[in-house]
Design an enzyme around this catalytic site. Sequence first.
Site, PDB file in Angstrom:
ATOM      1  N   GLU A  78      26.860  23.562 104.641  1.00  0.00           N
ATOM      2  CA  GLU A  78      28.127  23.580 103.915  1.00  0.00           C
ATOM      3  C   GLU A  78      28.407  22.169 103.377  1.00  0.00           C
ATOM      4  O   GLU A  78      29.520  21.850 103.010  1.00  0.00           O
ATOM      5  CB  GLU A  78      29.264  24.102 104.784  1.00  0.00           C
ATOM      6  CG  GLU A  78      29.451  23.377 106.094  1.00  0.00           C
ATOM      7  CD  GLU A  78      30.585  23.959 106.910  1.00  0.00           C
ATOM      8  OE1 GLU A  78      31.709  23.985 106.408  1.00  0.00           O
ATOM      9  OE2 GLU A  78      30.338  24.377 108.057  1.00  0.00           O
ATOM     10  N   CYS A 110      29.856  27.233 109.358  1.00  0.00           N
ATOM     11  CA  CYS A 110      28.881  26.907 110.413  1.00  0.00           C
ATOM     12  C   CYS A 110      27.992  28.081 110.784  1.00  0.00           C
ATOM     13  O   CYS A 110      27.051  27.934 111.557  1.00  0.00           O
ATOM     14  CB  CYS A 110      29.617  26.449 111.677  1.00  0.00           C
ATOM     15  SG  CYS A 110      30.633  25.023 111.402  1.00  0.00           S
ATOM     16  N   HIS A 232      28.506  27.954 119.552  1.00  0.00           N
ATOM     17  CA  HIS A 232      28.721  26.975 118.478  1.00  0.00           C
ATOM     18  C   HIS A 232      29.669  25.920 119.041  1.00  0.00           C
ATOM     19  O   HIS A 232      30.710  26.263 119.618  1.00  0.00           O
ATOM     20  CB  HIS A 232      29.346  27.663 117.261  1.00  0.00           C
ATOM     21  CG  HIS A 232      29.937  26.701 116.276  1.00  0.00           C
ATOM     22  ND1 HIS A 232      29.188  25.676 115.722  1.00  0.00           N
ATOM     23  CD2 HIS A 232      31.192  26.566 115.751  1.00  0.00           C
ATOM     24  CE1 HIS A 232      29.972  24.972 114.894  1.00  0.00           C
ATOM     25  NE2 HIS A 232      31.178  25.494 114.901  1.00  0.00           N
TER      26      HIS A 232
HETATM   27  P1  HMG Z   1      44.945  17.632 118.019  1.00  0.00           P
HETATM   28  O1  HMG Z   1      46.226  18.162 117.519  1.00  0.00           O
HETATM   29  O2  HMG Z   1      44.695  16.196 117.781  1.00  0.00           O
HETATM   30  O3  HMG Z   1      44.769  17.755 119.547  1.00  0.00           O
HETATM   31  O4  HMG Z   1      43.775  18.511 117.375  1.00  0.00           O
HETATM   32  P2  HMG Z   1      45.648  18.538 120.659  1.00  0.00           P
HETATM   33  O5  HMG Z   1      46.984  17.943 120.749  1.00  0.00           O
HETATM   34  O6  HMG Z   1      45.520  20.025 120.473  1.00  0.00           O
HETATM   35  O7  HMG Z   1      44.810  18.101 121.928  1.00  0.00           O
HETATM   36  C1  HMG Z   1      43.504  18.520 122.091  1.00  0.00           C
HETATM   37  C2  HMG Z   1      43.262  18.783 123.562  1.00  0.00           C
HETATM   38  O8  HMG Z   1      43.326  17.529 124.260  1.00  0.00           O
HETATM   39  C3  HMG Z   1      44.332  19.690 124.212  1.00  0.00           C
HETATM   40  O9  HMG Z   1      43.633  20.497 125.140  1.00  0.00           O
HETATM   41  C4  HMG Z   1      45.219  18.692 124.931  1.00  0.00           C
HETATM   42  O10 HMG Z   1      45.893  19.261 126.053  1.00  0.00           O
HETATM   43  C5  HMG Z   1      44.196  17.675 125.390  1.00  0.00           C
HETATM   44  P3  HMG Z   1      43.602  22.105 124.930  1.00  0.00           P
HETATM   45  O11 HMG Z   1      44.988  22.583 124.968  1.00  0.00           O
HETATM   46  O12 HMG Z   1      42.995  22.313 123.546  1.00  0.00           O
HETATM   47  O13 HMG Z   1      42.708  22.590 126.041  1.00  0.00           O
HETATM   48  N1  HMG Z   1      44.758  16.335 125.687  1.00  0.00           N
HETATM   49  C6  HMG Z   1      44.369  15.571 126.733  1.00  0.00           C
HETATM   50  N2  HMG Z   1      43.465  15.789 127.710  1.00  0.00           N
HETATM   51  C7  HMG Z   1      43.274  14.793 128.645  1.00  0.00           C
HETATM   52  N3  HMG Z   1      43.966  13.622 128.633  1.00  0.00           N
HETATM   53  C8  HMG Z   1      44.898  13.377 127.663  1.00  0.00           C
HETATM   54  C9  HMG Z   1      45.123  14.374 126.657  1.00  0.00           C
HETATM   55  N4  HMG Z   1      45.929  14.467 125.577  1.00  0.00           N
HETATM   56  C10 HMG Z   1      45.715  15.667 124.991  1.00  0.00           C
HETATM   57  N5  HMG Z   1      45.565  12.215 127.652  1.00  0.00           N
HETATM   58  C11 HMG Z   1      41.855  19.859 116.976  1.00  0.00           C
HETATM   59  C12 HMG Z   1      42.623  19.021 117.997  1.00  0.00           C
HETATM   60  C13 HMG Z   1      40.579  20.376 117.610  1.00  0.00           C
HETATM   61  C14 HMG Z   1      42.720  21.044 116.532  1.00  0.00           C
HETATM   62  C15 HMG Z   1      41.513  18.955 115.757  1.00  0.00           C
HETATM   63  O14 HMG Z   1      40.673  17.913 116.152  1.00  0.00           O
HETATM   64  C16 HMG Z   1      40.886  19.707 114.596  1.00  0.00           C
HETATM   65  O15 HMG Z   1      41.591  20.256 113.740  1.00  0.00           O
HETATM   66  N6  HMG Z   1      39.502  19.736 114.530  1.00  0.00           N
HETATM   67  C17 HMG Z   1      38.791  20.472 113.479  1.00  0.00           C
HETATM   68  C18 HMG Z   1      38.861  21.971 113.651  1.00  0.00           C
HETATM   69  C19 HMG Z   1      37.916  22.508 114.722  1.00  0.00           C
HETATM   70  O16 HMG Z   1      36.996  21.849 115.155  1.00  0.00           O
HETATM   71  N7  HMG Z   1      38.136  23.783 115.120  1.00  0.00           N
HETATM   72  C20 HMG Z   1      37.264  24.442 116.088  1.00  0.00           C
HETATM   73  C21 HMG Z   1      37.214  25.947 115.907  1.00  0.00           C
HETATM   74  S1  HMG Z   1      36.772  26.377 114.223  1.00  0.00           S
HETATM   75  C22 HMG Z   1      35.051  26.123 114.172  1.00  0.00           C
HETATM   76  O17 HMG Z   1      34.406  25.997 115.169  1.00  0.00           O
HETATM   77  C23 HMG Z   1      34.426  26.057 112.809  1.00  0.00           C
HETATM   78  C24 HMG Z   1      34.099  24.655 112.328  1.00  0.00           C
HETATM   79  O18 HMG Z   1      32.964  24.170 113.009  1.00  0.00           O
HETATM   80  C25 HMG Z   1      33.872  24.660 110.817  1.00  0.00           C
HETATM   81  C26 HMG Z   1      32.908  25.633 110.219  1.00  0.00           C
HETATM   82  O19 HMG Z   1      32.759  26.766 110.606  1.00  0.00           O
HETATM   83  O20 HMG Z   1      32.315  25.233 109.198  1.00  0.00           O
HETATM   84  C27 HMG Z   1      35.221  23.672 112.588  1.00  0.00           C
END
Ligand code: HMG
Length: 389
Positions: A78, A110, A232
């Site tokens: 992609e 992906c 994945h």
């Molecule tokens: P965010 O808003 O920065 O993070 O975005 P958050 O506030 O949701 O925190 C993440 C986790 O860290 C949470 O845990 C928090 O509790 C924890 P969870 O509730 O998820 O289990 N946390 C802590 N833990 C320990 N100590 C601390 C602490 N503070 C917080 N101090 C997000 C996170 C992944 C949403 C963002 O990075 C993002 O948008 N990433 C891109 C999207 C993505 O990867 N999605 C995955 C599913 S989609 C997919 O797999 C397809 C993809 O590969 C693309 C494709 O297909 O081409 C992405």
Amino acid sequence: MKIGIDQMAFATTPYYIELSDLAAARGVDPNKFKIGIGQDRQAVVPPTQDMVTLGAAAAKKLPKNALRQVTTLITATESGIDNSKASGIYIKRLLKLNDYIRVVETKEACYSATAALQFARGLVALNPEETVLVIASDIARYGLKTPGEVTQGAGAVAMLVTKNPHVLAIESVSASYTKDIMDFWRPLFAAEAHVDGKYSNQVYVDFFLKTYQRYIQITGRTLADFAAIAFHLPYTKMGKKGLDGLLNNDQSPVAQRLRNNLTAEQQFSRQVGNLYTGSLYLGLISLLQNGDVQPRERIGLFSYGSGAEGEFYSGILQPGYQEYIDSHLQEELQNRQQVTIDQYEHLFNQQLGMSSADVEFDVSSDPSEYVLAGQKNAQRNYQIQDRQL
Ligand code: HMG
């Protein structure tokens, strides 16, 4: 006739950042990245690397005599560099493959490397003499100082698909699920992904449970039929969210083994980040090298692509598989050069991206064999460097 993955190899960029440095620079608790996201390091992409150079580097690690047998090359990406021409044609030239070959590119976020593997199985089923080279290559870019930044990464996995495979004989039953949703996408005008991150996490888990349950309905198998389930891994915590959704509080030895094998699958991804199409397959290499899996056991695989599509399928591990997967990865990942956050940001902003301008890159500091030396008249200039710095 058994058909499946005969050999596998992985390549990434020569540079990385420590995510504890990124956390410090962004004013975030480092445990959010290390534990909350589950990543330790991230591959950094110099402007002299793109999905073509990474894909060529991964495939070059496969044995020369195997590459000589290739009859079809499918790139899954992609991060394509052209809306018309298949990236595999550049890779074919860099690898000096036979001209009597079919080359094509697949796309569905992906997921598309899994589609490419399934299509490759079909080609081999029609003609058992086919050797299909599937290259999953991507650069995951969300942008500096975005929530997605910590989930960036880059790299490529090259896989040969043949009859009587040495690594994984893919089983015929699989379950796919597709819905038109907007969790993550990259319109033609954008160099970085648009993403609804939290929603994408929910859809991923939902699609995993739907495809797993359908596979179980069709086959009548149970959890105990799997030595491991490979996910994945857009970031390694995502695999845990998927497996937790299935196991809940199950403390049985079967469930415990699946958890331990997920940790083994996550090991290399923690150091590189998201490879988009290649993530599941780097995870598979990591599982096979670091996990508790035995020949003749079944491995489940969950492939997810935003947009969105999921597929759950399975394969039987083959005797002697260890000799046919990239064996020095831990050492290679260790030998990459660390860069500072300032250097990473500088390199990030130098990417060719959507620019049509003529440009020449200084390739002298890139130790990679395949490099992008620039662009002239809207044509990318790929070079082979015969020195390793
Ligand atoms: P965010 O808003 O920065 O993070 O975005 P958050 O506030 O949701 O925190 C993440 C986790 O860290 C949470 O845990 C928090 O509790 C924890 P969870 O509730 O998820 O289990 N946390 C802590 N833990 C320990 N100590 C601390 C602490 N503070 C917080 N101090 C997000 C996170 C992944 C949403 C963002 O990075 C993002 O948008 N990433 C891109 C999207 C993505 O990867 N999605 C995955 C599913 S989609 C997919 O797999 C397809 C993809 O590969 C693309 C494709 O297909 O081409 C992405």
